[in-house]
Design a protein around this motif. Structure first.
Motif, PDB file in Angstrom:
ATOM      1  N   PRO A 225      27.095 -51.425  52.327  1.00  0.00           N
ATOM      2  CA  PRO A 225      25.949 -51.051  53.163  1.00  0.00           C
ATOM      3  C   PRO A 225      25.339 -49.784  52.426  1.00  0.00           C
ATOM      4  N   LYS A 226      26.427 -48.888  52.210  1.00  0.00           N
ATOM      5  CA  LYS A 226      25.614 -47.422  51.844  1.00  0.00           C
ATOM      6  C   LYS A 226      25.485 -47.488  50.502  1.00  0.00           C
ATOM      7  N   SER A 227      25.852 -48.460  49.642  1.00  0.00           N
ATOM      8  CA  SER A 227      25.800 -48.527  48.131  1.00  0.00           C
ATOM      9  C   SER A 227      24.940 -49.540  47.667  1.00  0.00           C
ATOM     10  N   ARG A 228      24.093 -50.043  48.580  1.00  0.00           N
ATOM     11  CA  ARG A 228      22.998 -50.765  47.922  1.00  0.00           C
ATOM     12  C   ARG A 228      22.243 -50.609  46.732  1.00  0.00           C
ATOM     13  N   GLN A 505       8.425 -58.672  56.438  1.00  0.00           N
ATOM     14  CA  GLN A 505       8.368 -58.835  54.973  1.00  0.00           C
ATOM     15  C   GLN A 505       8.443 -57.597  54.370  1.00  0.00           C
ATOM     16  N   VAL A 506       7.396 -56.887  54.901  1.00  0.00           N
ATOM     17  CA  VAL A 506       7.120 -55.404  54.199  1.00  0.00           C
ATOM     18  C   VAL A 506       8.256 -54.710  54.430  1.00  0.00           C
ATOM     19  N   ASP A 507       8.631 -54.455  55.647  1.00  0.00           N
ATOM     20  CA  ASP A 507      10.073 -53.769  55.588  1.00  0.00           C
ATOM     21  C   ASP A 507      11.445 -53.910  55.234  1.00  0.00           C
ATOM     22  N   LYS A 508      11.496 -55.488  54.867  1.00  0.00           N
ATOM     23  CA  LYS A 508      12.532 -56.057  54.043  1.00  0.00           C
ATOM     24  C   LYS A 508      12.473 -55.413  52.463  1.00  0.00           C
ATOM     25  N   VAL A 509      11.379 -55.684  51.870  1.00  0.00           N
ATOM     26  CA  VAL A 509      11.106 -55.067  50.747  1.00  0.00           C
ATOM     27  C   VAL A 509      11.153 -53.699  50.470  1.00  0.00           C
ATOM     28  N   ILE A 510      10.973 -52.953  51.387  1.00  0.00           N
ATOM     29  CA  ILE A 510      11.054 -51.271  51.009  1.00  0.00           C
ATOM     30  C   ILE A 510      12.480 -50.925  51.514  1.00  0.00           C
ATOM     31  N   TYR A 511      13.200 -51.752  52.458  1.00  0.00           N
ATOM     32  CA  TYR A 511      14.650 -51.431  52.476  1.00  0.00           C
ATOM     33  C   TYR A 511      15.402 -51.945  51.507  1.00  0.00           C
ATOM     34  N   ASP A 512      14.976 -53.148  50.817  1.00  0.00           N
ATOM     35  CA  ASP A 512      15.821 -53.667  49.706  1.00  0.00           C
ATOM     36  C   ASP A 512      15.693 -52.721  48.497  1.00  0.00           C
ATOM     37  N   ASP A 605       6.932 -58.517  45.103  1.00  0.00           N
ATOM     38  CA  ASP A 605       6.628 -57.581  43.988  1.00  0.00           C
ATOM     39  C   ASP A 605       5.332 -56.832  44.576  1.00  0.00           C
ATOM     40  N   GLU A 606       4.307 -57.786  44.867  1.00  0.00           N
ATOM     41  CA  GLU A 606       3.076 -57.074  45.319  1.00  0.00           C
ATOM     42  C   GLU A 606       3.319 -55.957  46.427  1.00  0.00           C
ATOM     43  N   ILE A 607       4.188 -56.216  47.259  1.00  0.00           N
ATOM     44  CA  ILE A 607       4.302 -55.403  48.500  1.00  0.00           C
ATOM     45  C   ILE A 607       4.895 -54.301  47.897  1.00  0.00           C
ATOM     46  N   LEU A 608       5.960 -54.041  47.096  1.00  0.00           N
ATOM     47  CA  LEU A 608       6.710 -52.948  46.711  1.00  0.00           C
ATOM     48  C   LEU A 608       5.711 -52.223  45.860  1.00  0.00           C
ATOM     49  N   GLU A 609       4.971 -52.910  45.010  1.00  0.00           N
ATOM     50  CA  GLU A 609       4.234 -52.053  43.982  1.00  0.00           C
ATOM     51  C   GLU A 609       2.945 -51.287  44.795  1.00  0.00           C
ATOM     52  N   THR A 610       2.446 -52.192  45.761  1.00  0.00           N
ATOM     53  CA  THR A 610       1.336 -51.662  46.668  1.00  0.00           C
ATOM     54  C   THR A 610       1.772 -50.276  47.300  1.00  0.00           C
ATOM     55  N   VAL A 637      11.294 -33.771  48.119  1.00  0.00           N
ATOM     56  CA  VAL A 637      10.880 -33.952  49.432  1.00  0.00           C
ATOM     57  C   VAL A 637      11.074 -35.434  49.866  1.00  0.00           C
ATOM     58  N   TRP A 638      10.887 -36.034  48.877  1.00  0.00           N
ATOM     59  CA  TRP A 638      11.132 -37.805  49.369  1.00  0.00           C
ATOM     60  C   TRP A 638      12.222 -37.937  49.744  1.00  0.00           C
ATOM     61  N   HIS A 639      13.279 -37.468  48.896  1.00  0.00           N
ATOM     62  CA  HIS A 639      14.578 -38.001  49.099  1.00  0.00           C
ATOM     63  C   HIS A 639      15.232 -37.327  50.621  1.00  0.00           C
ATOM     64  N   TYR A 640      15.028 -36.183  50.804  1.00  0.00           N
ATOM     65  CA  TYR A 640      15.570 -35.285  52.123  1.00  0.00           C
ATOM     66  C   TYR A 640      14.595 -35.808  53.482  1.00  0.00           C
ATOM     67  N   GLY A 641      13.218 -36.133  52.850  1.00  0.00           N
ATOM     68  CA  GLY A 641      12.435 -36.039  54.133  1.00  0.00           C
ATOM     69  C   GLY A 641      12.448 -37.806  54.458  1.00  0.00           C
ATOM     70  N   TYR A 642      12.533 -38.567  53.616  1.00  0.00           N
ATOM     71  CA  TYR A 642      12.246 -39.893  53.895  1.00  0.00           C
ATOM     72  C   TYR A 642      13.321 -41.012  53.337  1.00  0.00           C
ATOM     73  N   GLY A 643      14.378 -40.441  52.796  1.00  0.00           N
ATOM     74  CA  GLY A 643      15.499 -41.140  52.352  1.00  0.00           C
ATOM     75  C   GLY A 643      15.101 -41.970  51.146  1.00  0.00           C
ATOM     76  N   PHE A 644      14.266 -41.520  50.055  1.00  0.00           N
ATOM     77  CA  PHE A 644      13.982 -42.273  48.974  1.00  0.00           C
ATOM     78  C   PHE A 644      15.164 -42.131  48.215  1.00  0.00           C
TER      79      PHE A 644
END
Ligand code: NAD
Length: 700
Positions: A225-228, A505-512, A605-610, A637-644
């Protein structure tokens, strides 16, 4: 010979000292020096044995990352060959581990025949944190010394262990409480005089024989789970597994192949980028390191709500007394109770001791009287997001606080230049933007106003470190850096729902992709009402732009997210598991009809890119407007603030990996579809046209 490696003879023992401050990193020069002195010792008939140690407080912190990717100069041996030669040396070699022995440093120590360690030193193989595996035999020798389970723990997790644990595990032979070098010289003499062949780590077999392979599968499952999307942690397991099947020579060849392949992956490039980005972020071009700073001996927080309580905990955790102010006693009591409950939760989960909790709680006091703030060195305001209230409070603070006190706001969106006008000390006003939950999230956006003094900036940047946060200096602007980018992307995600996508659908793409959660789960967590209210404010600012209607319709239903057990998803009582809900789907479909959209399908792909490209385009604007000092700061900022995900290196580094021409082309399409929210950044355009990346941009 090079001067980063020193040599002396103590009687018949050659003492080689790596002396390349600050980290004694294994650079080309260190490798050359090590090899030269080692060969000299072999040839010197008077020399019976060798001691290897580090100068200063380090043994060796690892390979020199700044030389990665460079061709090895002629005459410089590879580290793995030096280690093999050490191991095969007929003269005993004793590592005297005086400080951190990490990565290549630990591998070097394991190539030695014996290891003595100072009580304060530690050892580890943290390579996985840079997206690759140990490449100097670490995956083969460490299990032979400490056994498979411990090797997995150390190599797959990348966490070092202290001297006591190292001794118990078998990584070292002795802890030396006194003079480490003297004892190592004595030890080396004993070994040489014993007449026994030196003990080669690679020839030890006991701990890698008859290992049940189930342990490796269990680990693969455990870390999944943590090494996706990551390769390195799994390859660490594969390499350690190989140590139970192959001899040392074959094992090292197996490790090498993986190491070389991983070094070139995007994962390794991205993680290396983050490693440097985190160090770079502390550098402020016009605020040198030696800038005078205000000492923070006492802090005050205004507001004991969600943020105020968490911020107060940060100070207490760092041992700094903090007083919390609220308007009324009941609000204050409720706020302080939450803080106590929060600590008690950590005690019951075994994260901190009862003593630590008591110590922290005793450092936090409460008051409803602003007059009690006279001795605070910094005050952080965290009241409702309301400009007139904040200005009133800053004027009051200016009256009651000592003249040198720093007055900071935790506002998420308001103009701190304007807040500063309420005081007679605008040079001492700034922003310290914590992220929620403030006691957990590592990011602190430190906001520089037009008038913040260098001393104020130096103070809050070093305060971030004291509070064990990552401080990133940003400029005043709507949402500063992180939220400005997030809010545009979140809005675009809502537009996608209006046009045909669904939250799951959007959340799954962003999570993946690697985020801890997608935008709709995040919205439910932060509160749909909170986001709605922000939007209402922003509607005033951007009245001519397309607005999200779906969030208004959701808000009208009273579904505010997790706190009401329903939002974009439904939640079963008390559970945080987001369950797709037909009610929501109906609402979305109805809203599409209301807006006159014929719903269409969106590819992943469209969701991710958008989503990502709208973030990147806004990041480019942040850069060109000078709100961030450098593109890598935005990544932090994006890594520590939003988990990029680290393995994509942050949005700006990711953009460079993809290539800016592709991103720019897509942003032009997004602009056509979504209007001014996605107006292409001039910087993105010019860098794309010049064939450059964000990494090439440095502000004037
Ligand atoms: P909150 O509503 O939970 O808490 C605000 C507190 O301020 C309340 O306890 C209230 O009684 C107190 N207060 C109001 N007027 C006061 C006064 N005159 N003197 C003293 N106390 C007073 O709000 P919050 O979510 O903690 O947000 C606080 C600030 O932090 C806002 O500016 C917000 O934008 C910002 N922020 C919030 C988050 C978040 O996720 N909640 C994240 C980052 C920043």
């Amino acid at each position: 010979m090079t001067d980063v490696v020193k040599f002396e003879k103590q009687g018949a023992i050659g003492v080689i000292t790596i002396d390349s401050p600050p980290a004694n990193a294994i650079s080309f020069a260190v490798k050359k020096g090590l090899n030269d002195y080692f060969q000299a010792c072999l040839e010197d008939h008077e020399c019976k044995a060798i001691v290897l140690t580090g100068g200063g407080r380090m043994f060796v912190a690892g390979a020199d990352i700044s030389e990665f990717g460079q061709t090895t100069p002629e005459g410089v041996p590879e580290l793995e060959d030096i280690i093999t030669n050490f191991e095969l040396s007929p003269k005993p070699i004793v590592a005297a581990i005086n400080g951190f022995a990490l990565g290549g440093g630990m591998e070097l120590a394991m190539g030695c025949h014996y290891r003595l360690i100072a009580p304060t030193a530690s050892v580890g193989q943290p390579e996985v944190n840079l997206g690759f595996i140990p490449g100097g035999g670490g995956t083969q020798r460490l299990p032979r010394l400490v056994g498979v389970e411990m090797a997995l723990e150390m190599i797959v997790r990348g966490n070092p262990i202290d001297a006591e644990k190292a001794l118990a595990a078998g990584a070292v032979d002795e802890i030396v409480d006194g003079d480490l070098i003297a004892r190592a010289v004595e030890f080396a003499e004993e070994r040489a005089d014993s007449g026994e062949a030196p003990r080669q780590t690679g020839q030890l077999t006991e701990k890698v024989s008859d290992v049940d392979p189930k342990i490796f599968d269990d680990w693969r499952e455990k870390i999944a789970p943590k090494s996706r999307n990551m390769e390195a942690p799994f390859e660490c397991i594969n390499a350690i597994e190989a140590s139970t099947k192959l001899d040392i020579v074959e094992g090292i060849a197996f490790e090498r192949e993986i190491f070389v392949r991983l070094m070139a992956t995007n994962e390794a490039k991205s993680m290396r980028h983050m490693f440097f980005a985190e160090r770079e972020v502390a550098k402020i071009p016009d605020v040198p390191r030696d800038t005078a700073q205000q000492e923070i001996k006492k802090a005050a927080i205004i507001g004991s709500g969600t943020m105020g309580g968490g911020i107060a905990m940060n100070f207490a955790n760092a041992g700094i007394p903090v007083v919390v102010v609220d308007v009324a006693q009941d609000a204050l009591d409720a706020g302080l109770k939450k803080v106590k409950d929060n600590y008690a939760g950590s005690v019951s989960r075994g994260r901190i001791s009862q003593d630590k909790m008591d110590e922290c709680v005793s450092l936090i006091s409460g008051t409803t009287d602003y007059a009690d703030l006279g001795d605070a060195d910094i005050v952080i305001e965290a009241v409702f997001e309301d400009m007139s209230l904040k200005k009133k409070i800053f004027a009051e603070l200016d009256n009651v606080c000592k003249p040198e006190a720093i007055l900071a706001s935790n506002t998420s969106s308001l103009d701190i230049n304007e807040i500063a006008t309420a005081t007679n000390r605008p040079d001492r006003v700034c922003g310290t933007h914590f992220f929620s939950p403030a006691n957990v999230m590592k990011l602190m956006e430190n906001v520089r106003t037009d008038k913040s003094s260098k001393e104020t900036i130096a103070t809050i940047m070093s305060l971030a470190k004291k509070l064990r946060k990552t401080g990133v200096l940003v400029g005043v602007g709507d949402g500063f850096v992180g939220n400005r980018m997030l809010h545009i992307a979140a809005r675009i995600a809502e537009f996608m729902l209006e046009e045909g996508a669904l939250p799951e659908q959007v959340d799954k793409v962003i999570y993946d992709f690697g985020f801890p959660m997608g935008p709709f789960v995040m919205s439910d967590l932060a509160g749909v009402d909170v986001r709605y209210l922000i939007r209402q404010e922003q509607k005033k600012l951007y009245a001519d732009r397309r607005q999200s209607v779906i969030i208004d319709r959701l808000y009208e239903t009273g579904r505010y997210g997790q706190k009401t057990n329903a939002g974009w998803y439904k939640y079963e009582d008390g559970s945080r598991k987001a369950i797709p809900d037909s009610f929501m789907e109906d609402l979305i479909v109805k809203t599409s009809a209301e807006l006159g959209f014929e719903r269409r399908s969106f590819s992943d792909d469209e969701i991710l890119e958008t989503y990502l490209y709208s973030i990147i385009n806004t990041g480019a604007k942040v850069l060109e407007e000078g709100l961030a000092i450098r593109s890598s700061d935005i990544d932090v900022v994006w890594h520590y603030g939003y988990g990029f995900p680290r393995y994509w290196g942050g949005p700006m580094f990711y953009a460079d990996l993809i290539g800016l021409p592709k991103i720019y082309e897509k942003v032009i399409e997004l602009h056509e579809r979504y209007g001014a929210w996605c107006e292409p950044s001039n910087l993105l355009k010019s860098l794309a046209e010049e064939g450059k990346g964000f990494k090439d941009f440095s502000p004037a």
